[in-house]
Design an enzyme around this catalytic site. Structure first.
Site: not given
Ligand SMILES: Cc1cc2nc3c(=O)[nH]c(=O)nc-3n(C[C@H](O)[C@H](O)[C@H](O)COP(=O)(O)OP(=O)(O)OC[C@H]3O[C@@H](n4cnc5c(N)ncnc54)[C@H](O)[C@@H]3O)c2cc1C
Ligand code: SF4
Ligand code: SF4
Ligand code: FES
Lengths: 210, 241, 611
Positions: C267, C141, C369, C19, C52, C394
């Site tokens: 997972l 799914f 999860h 994101a 997935g 997220e």
């Molecule tokens: C095992 C697993 C499998 C999954 N499989 C699926 C799937 O098949 N399909 C699907 O749609 N979703 C899936 N999900 C959910 C999905 O992967 C996540 O919701 C999504 O990738 C979140 O992306 P994001 O960019 O919001 O956060 P993240 O990818 O978690 O990135 C967070 C970022 O923020 C940074 N960060 C955090 N705190 C700080 C801070 N205080 N200061 C600076 N940087 C910080 C971290 O370093 C990281 O770079 C899965 C989740 C899990 C746990």
């Protein structure tokens, strides 16, 4: 260092080095093994050995072949040697690395550089001695070997080792064979050549003693 | 419950007056303990200063590579039960040490991506209303096979060349280029690929020792990829003007 | 005197997951100067762990034919149990196919349609026509009417993150990894940036920007058993909450994944069930069809998880030292399928459990999860309460997921909302006034953090041990704020957590806290984590209904009369409980009704008997 950098600015230099290393390596292995086969003719009797040596001489093959081999030998040293760690610092890293990380192939390489350097020295001596005692006959060879058998034993082992693993690594690098069976194949070849070589050495020793 | 002894490399570049040393810890060893579990236990119960990296703890993210009893391995998927005697842990060589077992693989790999220009080079503009370009499923799988690298650095740490040549891109770098070479979306010419990797920093620097192939936790076919790229580079190099 | 390094940019993105990076690209391609902060190198973010796939109604594969954005919309709203914002859901489903195709251009090697007849694991036949060959395919799914989840073997998240990061690198966007944002800087109206701590040296730094984007992912690690990466501690949400003016939305909505592998909680992707895996009980009986005759193992996650716990409670679980569990059976899919399409699962089973799923059963239990809740934003990603602050992914409550997220909708959310919000960020930033604020104010925020650090090191406030506090928090949430919830348990959780919160203000370091000391990092996060835990449990206690993943045993029915609303949790300074407010949920197209699966559904087993 800067000069070298500028000189190697030809973008394809490293490609050519690599190819030269490959082809000279293969040529040297080919030479070594034919050489050993020739030497091994002694097993079939001194006459055959002498005839072979003489015919090589008669058709000037030796006079053309030896300089070419020397040239290839030098090119191989230059191209393969470019990777040799020249600085003490680098050599230290390698030793530490080889000790810390247990990779057999790393040790193979460490030995490869050592054997390479040693062969350079020993083969030069050998060549000098042979050329000054021209032509090659069963008797002169036997005499030489009797006096310096340990020298030839070392050179033989080094040469075979270096060639066997060198060719193994080239085959791996270019992906002509999958890895694991190849290790086995190259070891088998090495064993065959070593046996031939040792046998020849033994025969010379017998001849010399006689 | 049985116990297990760990011998762990300690050094913090922020306090250079304390020289590097090996520190020993002994903890209980429940069945199925991984190095991930063990190190956290040591940190929480014995030594809160101990530095190490884990993220996914599931062998997916590539954060936790270290030298475990002489071999570069992912700590999160190494079971202590599979090791004999004292477990010796060292940080990965080649990479910049952050402290104890923690090394800076991030900077190194970003450099790798920059060096190898690891992105799709395409002249096409994205049209949000068009359907996607077609691709053969076999090709997609082939790309993924090379793309599976998790940038853990095991192949780099075990590689002699990478240890002596700072600029050597290692198996991960060469594999990365292979990933783009098999991708029909990437429009780079032979010459451009050759410029990226047709040198001692890339394909020709490799000495074929295959420590990388032995150490890759993703079991990428590195020997195959290295030789594939090497052969391609020879043909590109000899054909390109 | 300023002793803090100060770094200024147009846009500051906190978080380098999918994101965050996607949003950063959008801003950078408008010519803005963007800096991304991350705890870890971008490619190690938790997004890479998603195996997935990603939902988009392309309708290319045979089992997806006839799919369109309306079907995707209905699935998403039903999945959310009508808790989501329907305008957002509409925008999302319309954009998802485009985003997925864009990812294809950026390098994701999506699996493609292969023409020909195939027999599905359940015996049905399907034929992919020649004219669809080579287009992006999809797998099944949970909770979806069509096969809609685009995938790359078992590495959807990995390939997406690598593709997006490759564009970040191509554009030369600056990333400061191993840098943790520990506080927002704001003047009560505008967000000005963050105070961050360098995790290489321990140094505090000030980052100032016209707009700040929170993209820090979920908070799974508040729970003792979670599928999440160990860095998912909800820090980004916590620093937003700490401002006192920014609310977190629907924090009580916590998703449990049906198949976390016992006992490491890694997972096992839904792809395993999507491809035809079964759930078995201790007698090797496939029990899901008994509860959910229609969707079986592929009902939405909240439903499957609850059915599993229900079945375990009836005494059908397999006993183990780690508590009772059930089995996941994929043996019938065959070695070839398992070792290619589900290779990652096979590896996980082998490496972490010593079993080979080709011929052995996998022990599984529902595991924390996903966090549906997060920093509340409007449809453009603007965070409530502060100008110049945005949230995506997220970490945000954009509110696409309501009370239950569909598998595959989250990866899709990251690339869709990253794109949309990224554009809005750029728009806002281009029109924003030059940074102009009081020097003292900014230094003040850094000094507060410096003081916290000094106090922790000196042990000035007390000598509480951070690791034992943390264990107690994890256990409390596991025991009392899990899959099934009830008043007395939730009350217990709130009481415990409040006490823990007070203790967390008295933490003292055991070690010297020098440099990038890891103990200090945890200590700095601990009070924030407890606040989040309190938002979750207090929100759950107050919500006297069941909706999506929030299942109250004492209030088993969804209550649209009183609870068709979103929780907004604020944290007032000096308080030890969140201040809960509510806002209505926007219903634009699909009025609340029957989900078609789950306990309240007419099509479920008990329901059937009644008609
Ligand atoms: C095992 C697993 C499998 C999954 N499989 C699926 C799937 O098949 N399909 C699907 O749609 N979703 C899936 N999900 C959910 C999905 O992967 C996540 O919701 C999504 O990738 C979140 O992306 P994001 O960019 O919001 O956060 P993240 O990818 O978690 O990135 C967070 C970022 O923020 C940074 N960060 C955090 N705190 C700080 C801070 N205080 N200061 C600076 N940087 C910080 C971290 O370093 C990281 O770079 C899965 C989740 C899990 C746990
Ligand atoms: S084969 Fe090449 S890349 Fe691999 S370890 Fe050896 S020198 Fe390094
Ligand atoms: S090629 Fe293998 S060993 Fe090297 S970085 Fe990638 S995953 Fe790690
Ligand atoms: S922690 Fe992610 S690979 Fe080990």
């Amino acid at each position: 260092m800067l000069v070298q950098k500028i000189l190697t600015r030809n973008p394809k230099a490293e490609l050519y080095y690599d190819l030269v290393e490959l082809f000279t390596g293969i040529a040297l292995v080919g030479f070594l093994w034919t050489h050993m086969v020739f030497v091994a003719t002694i097993l079939l009797g001194s006459d055959l050995f002498n005839t072979l040596s003489k015919s090589l001489d008669d058709y000037y093959l030796s006079y053309v072949g030896i300089p070419i081999i020397v040239l290839i030998f030098l090119m191989h040293i230059l191209s393969a040697g470019r990777r040799l760690p020249t600085r003490y610092q680098e050599q230290k890293i390698i030793w530490r690395h080889a000790k810390m990380l247990k990779g057999t192939d790393t040790w193979v390489w460490v030995f490869q550089t050592i054997t390479g350097a040693a062969i350079f020295a020993l083969a030069s001596i050998h060549m000098f001695v042979v050329l000054t005692g021209w032509p090659i006959t069963a008797t002169t060879s036997a005499g030489r070997i009797e006096a310096f058998w340990w020298f030839y034993l070392v050179l033989l082992l080094l040469g075979e080792y270096h060639a066997g693993f060198g060719i193994y690594r080239q085959f791996v690098k270019w992906g002509w064979f999958p890895r694991k069976p190849l290790g086995y194949v190259s070891k088998v070849i090495t064993v065959i050549i070593l046996t031939l070589g040792l046998a020849a050495l033994w025969v010379f020793l017998q001849l010399g003693g006689a | 419950m049985s116990t297990r002894k760990f011998s762990i490399f300690r050094y913090n570049p922020n306090t250079p007056e304390v020289k590097p040393f090996m520190q020993e810890y002994t903890i209980e060893e429940p069945p199925g303990m991984t190095i991930f579990v063990a190190l956290n236990k040591i940190r929480e119960e014995l030594d809160p200063t101990l530095m190490f990296d884990f993220v996914c703890r599931a062998a997916i993210c590539g954060s936790c590579a270290m030298v475990i009893n002489g071999k570069p391995r992912l700590a999160c998927k190494t079971l202590t039960g599979d090791l004999k005697g004292t477990v010796t842990l060292m940080p990965l060589p080649v990479f910049k040490l952050i402290g104890d077992l923690s090394v800076d693989t991030g900077t190194w790999f970003r450099h790798l991506s920059v060096k190898t220009k690891s992105w799709i080079h395409s002249s096409k503009e994205f049209d949000p209303n068009a359907i996607e370009d077609r691709m053969d499923n076999e090709t997609a799988l082939e790309i993924y096979e090379a793309e599976r690298c998790i940038e853990c650095g095991c192949c780099i740490a075990g590689c002699v060349t990478a240890n002596i040549r700072e600029d050597f891109l290692g198996a991960a770098g060469i594999n990365r280029v292979a990933r783009f070479m098999v991708d029909p979306r990437d429009e780079r010419s032979k010459k451009e690929y050759f410029e990226v990797i047709g040198s001692d920093e890339g394909a020709f620097g490799c000495m074929g020792l295959m420590a990388c192939d032995d150490n890759c936790p993703m079991q990428l076919p590195l020997q195959m990829q290295l030789s594939f790229v090497r052969r391609k580079m020879v043909s590109f190099g000899l054909s390109a003007k | 005197m300023s002793n803090y390094t100060t770094i200024v940019s147009d846009v500051l993105v906190v978080g380098a997951g999918l994101a965050g990076e996607r949003a950063a690209i959008e801003a950078a391609s408008q010519g803005l100067d963007v800096i991304i902060l991350s705890l870890v190198p971008p490619r190690r973010s938790h997004s890479t762990a998603a195996q997935g796939g990603c939902q988009a109604s392309l309708g290319n594969c045979a089992m997806g034919s006839g799919d369109n954005t309306d079907v995707h919309f209905a699935d998403t709203v039903k999945g959310s149990d009508w808790g989501c914002d329907q305008e957002v859901a509409r925008l999302f489903v319309e954009t998802a196919p485009k985003a997925v195709r864009q990812m294809s251009m950026w390098g994701v090697p999506w699996n493609r349609v292969v023409a020909g007849k195939k027999v599905l694991p359940d015996g049905r036949e399907a034929e992919d026509p020649k004219e669809k060959e080579g287009l992006i395919t999809a797998r099944d799914f949970g909770g979806t009417a069509k096969w809609r989840t685009c995938y790359t073997s078992d590495g959807a998240g990995h390939t997406l993150q690598y593709a997006v990061d490759s564009v970040v690198i191509k554009l030369g966007i600056t990333v400061h990894d191993r840098t943790e944002a520990i506080s927002l800087i704001h003047d009560g109206e505008n967000c000005l940036g963050v105070v961050a701590r360098c995790l290489k040296t321990g140094e505090l730094r000030i980052y100032l920007a016209k707009s700040t984007v929170i993209a820090t992912g979920g908070y799974g690690r508040l729970y003792g058993a979670s599928t999440n990466a160990v860095i998912n501690e909800g820090n980004g949400m916590a620093i937003a909450l700490n401002t006192g003016i920014v609310p977190l939305g629907n924090m009580e909505a916590v998703q449990f994944h049906p198949t976390g592998m016992v006992p490491v909680w890694i997972l096992i992707t839904e792809g395993a069930r999507g491809d035809g895996g079964y759930l078995l009980d201790k007698n090797h009986h496939r029990f899901m069809p008994d509860y959910e005759p229609k969707k079986k193992e592929l009902a939405s996650r909240d439903v499957v998880s609850r059915r599993m716990i229900q079945h375990i409670r009836k005494g059908h679980g397999v006993d183990s030292p780690y508590g009772p569990h059930l089995w996941l059976d994929i043996r019938h899919l065959g070695a070839k399928h398992i070792n290619t399409n589900l290779r990652e699962i096979a590896n996980i089973c082998k490496n972490f459990n010593g079993i080979d799923p080709v011929n052995a059963l996998i022990p599984v239990r529902p595991t924390q999860h996903y966090s549906m809740g997060g920093v509340r934003t409007n449809i453009d990603g603007y965070v409530y309460g502060l100008k110049g602050l945005f949230a995506v992914g997220e970490a945000a409550c954009w509110d696409l997921h309501g009370f239950n997220r569909l598998g595959g909708n989250s990866l899709a959310e990251t690339i869709v909302s990253g794109w949309i919000v990224g554009k809005k960020v750029a728009e806002y930033t281009l029109g924003a006034p030059e940074l102009n604020h009081s020097y003292g104010l900014i230094q003040g925020f850094a000094k507060v953090q410096q003081e916290r650090i000094n106090n922790l090191i000196a042990g000035k406030q007390g000598k509480e041990n951070v690791y034992s506090l943390r264990k107690e928090m994890e256990q409390t949430l596991m025991d009392y704020v899990g899959i099934f919830r009830n008043g007395p348990d939730l009350q217990k959780a709130v009481d415990n957590l409040r006490e823990l919160y007070h203790r967390s203000l008295k933490i003292g370091l055991i070690s010297n806290g020098k440099g990038a000391n890891p103990e200090l990092s945890t200590c700095l996060r601990m009070p924030g984590m407890l606040r989040l835990a309190l938002c979750i449990s207090y929100g759950a206690l107050t919500r006297t209904e069941s909706r999506g993943s929030h299942a109250r045993e004492d209030f088993p029915k969804r209550d649209d009369v009183n609870w068709l609303k979103r929780t907004l949790a604020y944290w007032k300074e000096g308080s030890d409980l969140p201040d809960l407010q509510y806002e209505p949920v926007k219903i634009t197209e699909l009025p609340p009704g029957d989900r078609g699966y789950g306990e309240a559904s007419a099509s479920s087993a008990e329901g059937k008997k009644q008609n």
